[in-house]
Design an enzyme around this catalytic site. Sequence first.
Site, short mmCIF file in Angstrom:
data_model
loop_
_atom_site.label_atom_id
_atom_site.label_comp_id
_atom_site.label_asym_id
_atom_site.label_seq_id
_atom_site.Cartn_x
_atom_site.Cartn_y
_atom_site.Cartn_z
N LYS A 75 0.85 -1.20 0.00
CA LYS A 75 0.00 0.00 0.00
C LYS A 75 0.88 1.24 0.00
O LYS A 75 1.91 1.29 0.68
CB LYS A 75 -0.90 -0.03 1.23
CG LYS A 75 -1.96 1.07 1.30
CD LYS A 75 -2.85 0.85 2.53
CE LYS A 75 -3.98 1.87 2.60
NZ LYS A 75 -4.86 1.61 3.76
N SER A 157 -9.70 1.62 2.91
CA SER A 157 -8.88 2.47 2.05
C SER A 157 -7.86 1.69 1.22
O SER A 157 -7.26 2.23 0.30
CB SER A 157 -8.13 3.51 2.90
OG SER A 157 -7.22 2.87 3.80
N SER A 181 -9.98 -0.77 7.02
CA SER A 181 -9.40 -0.56 5.69
C SER A 181 -8.80 -1.79 5.05
O SER A 181 -8.51 -1.79 3.86
CB SER A 181 -8.35 0.55 5.74
OG SER A 181 -8.97 1.80 5.89
#
Length: 454
Positions: A75, A157, A181
């Site tokens: 990420k 996210s 997330s």
Amino acid sequence: MHPDLTSVRDALLAGRESAAEWLDRARAAAALPASRHAFLRHFWPQAEAAAQAADHARAAGVPLPPLAGLAVSIKDLFDVAGHPTTAGSIVLPADRPAERDAAAVARLRRAGAALVGHTNMTEFAFSGVGWNPHHGTPANPVTAALDPATPRIPGGSSSGAAVSVSTGAAWAALGSDTGGSIRVPAALQGLVGFKNTARLTPLDGAVPLSTTLDTACAITHSVRDAVLLHEVLADRRVALSCRPLSGWRLAVVRTTLLDGLDTTVAAAFERTLATLRRQGARVEELELSHIEQLSQIQSSGGFAAAESWSWHRRRLATERHRYDPRVAQRIERGAAMSAADYIDLQQARSAWIASMQQTLNGYDALLSPTVPIVAPPLASITDDDAEFFRVNALLLRNPSVVNMLDGCALSLPCHGPDELPVGLMVWSTALRDDTVLDVSLAIEAALQHAGSRP
């Protein structure tokens, strides 16, 4: 349906495949239309070196490292040496490469992972939808196969993280979980997402959202892969009893977490409970009124607002126009919180956790839908702020309970093969990670045996 990392690693050990061949397939998957907007930058030379090193080690009879030169995505919140970290924004400089790996990335690299790239995400990790107006929002590749006419949200996210695993561009994805997330995109894409107890994994070298709630963790294809990735990221061995379902005391939380389920989620959840009970699981119902207290505890804005405002306030003063307005709006809620409000919040959380732990004592794990809805159409939230925030609140409602609890939770798929993805959340209190993983392995096996897990 992709195999999981463990089965591919077994094939490498048996000499049936090479890590370099699997990396070529990952690169091809990353170039497919289904992976559009999933990555912000690739690390192919580094990945190729890791895959080749694994192949050379196997050929020489040297034991393979745990991740065996297989593709893992990162990420865009975690530093990777030699590359910038931009947290899905255009505010952070894209021309300043990190000098060293984030601690979690360093552990993946030491375990032999072929790091394939930084994945797209909600700007600064501040929503569960996965929307990113700067770099584009990846469409949910799993729902696209069932409903190609309706692009749906990926969940966030860690949006690109989940897409990278769904499409085969990575076997696992490093992400973060502050209010869901990891688990939200895993649920909406039919994957496994494990949020460990936050203190077990390091956050050094990661852009923070909430220093109180942030957790470094991973998305995988299977629970056994979740065990493997957790062992690498937490640098610890998971102790598994491998008890049958009948050996666990489980509870379904009826308060709040079952409110407003859409028909697909409600049907999949009830069918799952029936399947587990048929296979010997002891599943009780539990009224947990403590959950209703969270809205009052967080009425002044919550940890994410206060702690993100502290980190962003100077940059927002001069560059607010470059932020996603929906993200800026949520960060700015923290401006109204006083130091006294923040201390009150910490004390209220500590008291709430203590009360929850006392009530949940005696249960091995709790069961809930990960999120109450299937992935909504992208078009529904694109230009409608009210709908965006309504959907975001729904997506984060259930998983965020675990973050406030300082607990651990795993989302695994529980939908049928012709249904939009639905996640089952298995959760507990702090440092019960091994139990949650153990129970989840038994549940996954039971659902696969019954044909209820794709």
